[in-house]
Write a protein that holds these residues in place. Structure first.
Motif, PDB file in Angstrom:
ATOM      1  N   ARG A 275       3.802   1.306 -10.662  1.00  0.00           N
ATOM      2  CA  ARG A 275       2.465   1.035 -10.128  1.00  0.00           C
ATOM      3  C   ARG A 275       1.825   2.330  -9.681  1.00  0.00           C
ATOM      4  O   ARG A 275       2.499   3.261  -9.268  1.00  0.00           O
ATOM      5  N   HIS A 276       0.499   2.346  -9.749  1.00  0.00           N
ATOM      6  CA  HIS A 276      -0.238   3.510  -9.262  1.00  0.00           C
ATOM      7  C   HIS A 276      -0.118   3.555  -7.727  1.00  0.00           C
ATOM      8  O   HIS A 276      -0.126   2.505  -7.084  1.00  0.00           O
TER       9      HIS A 276
ATOM     10  N   VAL B 103      -0.065   1.268  -2.093  1.00  0.00           N
ATOM     11  CA  VAL B 103      -0.484   1.316  -0.688  1.00  0.00           C
ATOM     12  C   VAL B 103      -1.405   0.128  -0.379  1.00  0.00           C
ATOM     13  O   VAL B 103      -1.291  -0.503   0.676  1.00  0.00           O
ATOM     14  N   LYS B 104      -2.275  -0.198  -1.332  1.00  0.00           N
ATOM     15  CA  LYS B 104      -3.165  -1.351  -1.131  1.00  0.00           C
ATOM     16  C   LYS B 104      -2.333  -2.617  -0.906  1.00  0.00           C
ATOM     17  O   LYS B 104      -2.587  -3.374   0.040  1.00  0.00           O
ATOM     18  N   ASN B 105      -1.319  -2.827  -1.750  1.00  0.00           N
ATOM     19  CA  ASN B 105      -0.479  -4.018  -1.613  1.00  0.00           C
ATOM     20  C   ASN B 105       0.287  -4.031  -0.287  1.00  0.00           C
ATOM     21  O   ASN B 105       0.465  -5.085   0.325  1.00  0.00           O
ATOM     22  N   GLN B 106       0.712  -2.841   0.127  1.00  0.00           N
ATOM     23  CA  GLN B 106       1.428  -2.744   1.402  1.00  0.00           C
ATOM     24  C   GLN B 106       0.502  -3.159   2.560  1.00  0.00           C
ATOM     25  O   GLN B 106       0.908  -3.913   3.448  1.00  0.00           O
ATOM     26  N   ILE B 107      -0.737  -2.672   2.521  1.00  0.00           N
ATOM     27  CA  ILE B 107      -1.703  -3.003   3.577  1.00  0.00           C
ATOM     28  C   ILE B 107      -1.969  -4.514   3.584  1.00  0.00           C
ATOM     29  O   ILE B 107      -1.982  -5.167   4.631  1.00  0.00           O
ATOM     30  N   ILE B 108      -2.135  -5.072   2.371  1.00  0.00           N
ATOM     31  CA  ILE B 108      -2.382  -6.516   2.273  1.00  0.00           C
ATOM     32  C   ILE B 108      -1.209  -7.289   2.880  1.00  0.00           C
ATOM     33  O   ILE B 108      -1.396  -8.237   3.653  1.00  0.00           O
TER      34      ILE B 108
ATOM     35  N   PHE C 236     -13.496   6.379  -4.535  1.00  0.00           N
ATOM     36  CA  PHE C 236     -12.250   6.205  -3.788  1.00  0.00           C
ATOM     37  C   PHE C 236     -12.118   4.744  -3.349  1.00  0.00           C
ATOM     38  O   PHE C 236     -12.916   3.898  -3.793  1.00  0.00           O
ATOM     39  N   HIS C 237     -11.099   4.451  -2.576  1.00  0.00           N
ATOM     40  CA  HIS C 237     -10.813   3.045  -2.225  1.00  0.00           C
ATOM     41  C   HIS C 237     -10.767   2.862  -0.711  1.00  0.00           C
ATOM     42  O   HIS C 237     -10.305   3.756   0.003  1.00  0.00           O
ATOM     43  N   GLN C 238     -11.236   1.711  -0.279  1.00  0.00           N
ATOM     44  CA  GLN C 238     -11.175   1.384   1.148  1.00  0.00           C
ATOM     45  C   GLN C 238     -10.596  -0.015   1.335  1.00  0.00           C
ATOM     46  O   GLN C 238     -10.579  -0.826   0.410  1.00  0.00           O
TER      47      GLN C 238
ATOM     48  N   GLY D 117      -9.599   4.387   4.528  1.00  0.00           N
ATOM     49  CA  GLY D 117      -9.530   4.894   3.156  1.00  0.00           C
ATOM     50  C   GLY D 117      -8.098   4.795   2.646  1.00  0.00           C
ATOM     51  O   GLY D 117      -7.169   5.246   3.307  1.00  0.00           O
ATOM     52  N   ILE D 118      -7.929   4.178   1.461  1.00  0.00           N
ATOM     53  CA  ILE D 118      -6.564   4.009   0.932  1.00  0.00           C
ATOM     54  C   ILE D 118      -5.977   5.355   0.488  1.00  0.00           C
ATOM     55  O   ILE D 118      -4.808   5.645   0.714  1.00  0.00           O
ATOM     56  N   GLU D 119      -6.807   6.197  -0.157  1.00  0.00           N
ATOM     57  CA  GLU D 119      -6.306   7.500  -0.609  1.00  0.00           C
ATOM     58  C   GLU D 119      -5.733   8.290   0.555  1.00  0.00           C
ATOM     59  O   GLU D 119      -4.673   8.897   0.450  1.00  0.00           O
ATOM     60  N   ARG D 120      -6.466   8.279   1.660  1.00  0.00           N
ATOM     61  CA  ARG D 120      -6.034   9.068   2.807  1.00  0.00           C
ATOM     62  C   ARG D 120      -4.661   8.607   3.305  1.00  0.00           C
ATOM     63  O   ARG D 120      -3.774   9.406   3.595  1.00  0.00           O
TER      64      ARG D 120
END
Ligand code: DAH
Length: 344
Positions: free
Chosen positions: A102-103, A108-113, A210-212, A312-315
């Motif tokens: 996975r990218h 990180v997005k999945n972890q936050i979710i 970028f992603h938030q 910010g997800i990238e950060r």
């Protein structure tokens, strides 16, 4: 003579070959122009008249056996080589199957979710192409408000003087807050991950795409203490760090507003570098949803209150995986992406 022919018939029947060359040598030996059959047929005239019939039958038998053997062996060898070229060498060890990964942004997005799912937040999404109302005006950023300068915007359609109908690429996921509140009445607990766009110069720390992840919690009697406790839970789960501080800040859509710092520590040289020697790192903005925003989205601010936050997800990915340059996320370099194979 007859015995010799019978012996040869036995030899022919028991003959086997593993290559075409062997079959060809066999064919030449028996059926070739100087082969055994030719010699035997020329013996025919020397055979006793009484024996001729049997001898002739035996010779024919030998000839047919030899011809049949050549055809049978050639067929068998042909089909085994075509099987080989179809399947390859069946005894070869199997090829290793390359696993994808996975990218890091998705990881990180999945972890936050996952972290927010555990405390009852659902996931909601909104469009990347947004109108002025949801991205700015409803969020207490009316036209000509100076705070619009905080986010350089890519406009798709700018309608002059026609209030609120501009079409743009959303500059933050806060637009999903408004859409969600328009559709749902409290209690609301939702997070909205997504891609956002800003007309900014690309550098090691900034990108135009970028992603938030946006968070929104609306109910009766929601206080700043609820917000702080949620953030503390999040930083503990996500980073394993349990010291945070909230610095007063300004966002048009929250009042009061704050920026969240986590205490990262000063144990390594990298800690010094990324925290600029302070040990503290800023990870998100947050605040209590401004009553005007609730009103704009048809929620009664005299009855309900709530908090919101955005990160910010990238950060966060850069912090977790020590990635030094934001551009690495978008270069699709396999050497970079393959490093995340072991993370689920
Ligand atoms: N939308 C803000 C940004 O893009 C981040 C943010 C700050 C979101 C505070 C919020 C908030 O919901 O309460 O910079």
């Amino acid at each position: 003579m007859l015995d010799k022919v019978k012996e040869l018939i036995g030899d022919v029947k028991s003959f086997n070959a593993t290559t075409k060359d062997e079959v060809e040598a066999f064919r030449i030996k028996y059926l070739g122009s100087k082969g055994l059959l030719k010699d035997l047929f020329s013996e025919f005239k020397n055979v006793d008249a009484a024996m001729r019939k049997d001898f002739g039958q035996a010779l024919n038998n030998l000839k047919q056996s030899a011809e049949g053997k050549v055809a049978e062996l050639n067929d068998a060898l042909d089909s085994s080589t075509s099987e080989k070229s179809f399947y390859g060498d069946l005894t070869r060890p199997s090829e290793p199957i390359e696993l994808g990964s996975r990218h890091p942004i998705s990881l990180v997005k999945n972890q936050i979710i996952d972290v927010f799912n555990k405390i009852g937040f659902t996931v909601s999404e909104g469009p990347e192409i947004e109108d002025d109302w949801h991205n700015f005006t409803a969020l207490n950023l009316p036209e000509y408000h100076p705070a619009r300068d905080m986010q350089d915007t890519f406009f798709i359609e700018q309608s002059r003087g026609n209030f609120g109908t501009d079409i743009l690429l959303r500059t933050h996921t806060s637009s999903v807050q408004v859409r969600y509140m328009e559709e749902n009445q409290p209690p609301i607990r939702t997070i909205s991950p997504g891609r956002v766009f800003r007309n900014e110069d690309i550098s090691a720390r900034a990108h135009c795409i970028f992603h938030q992840v946006e968070g929104l919690y609306i109910d009766t009697d929601v206080s700043f203490a609820d917000l702080k406790q949620t953030l503390l839970y999040f930083t503990k789960e996500m980073f394993g760090k349990s010291k945070i501080r909230l610095r007063p800040s300004y966002f048009p859509f929250t009042e009061p507003s704050a920026e969240v710092d986590i205490y990262w520590g000063l144990e390594t040289e990298t800690d010094y570098r990324i925290t600029k020697g302070t040990g503290w790192l800023e990870i998100m903005g947050c605040g209590m949803v401004d009553p005007n925003v609730l009103k704009n989205a048809n929620i009664d601010p005299t009855k309900y209150s709530g908090y919101a936050f955005g990160m910010g997800i990238e950060r966060i990915a850069m912090l977790l995986y020590q990635i030094p340059d934001i551009r690495m996320f978008y270069e699709n370099d396999k050497r970079f992406l393959e490093q995340f194979k072991s993370v689920l």
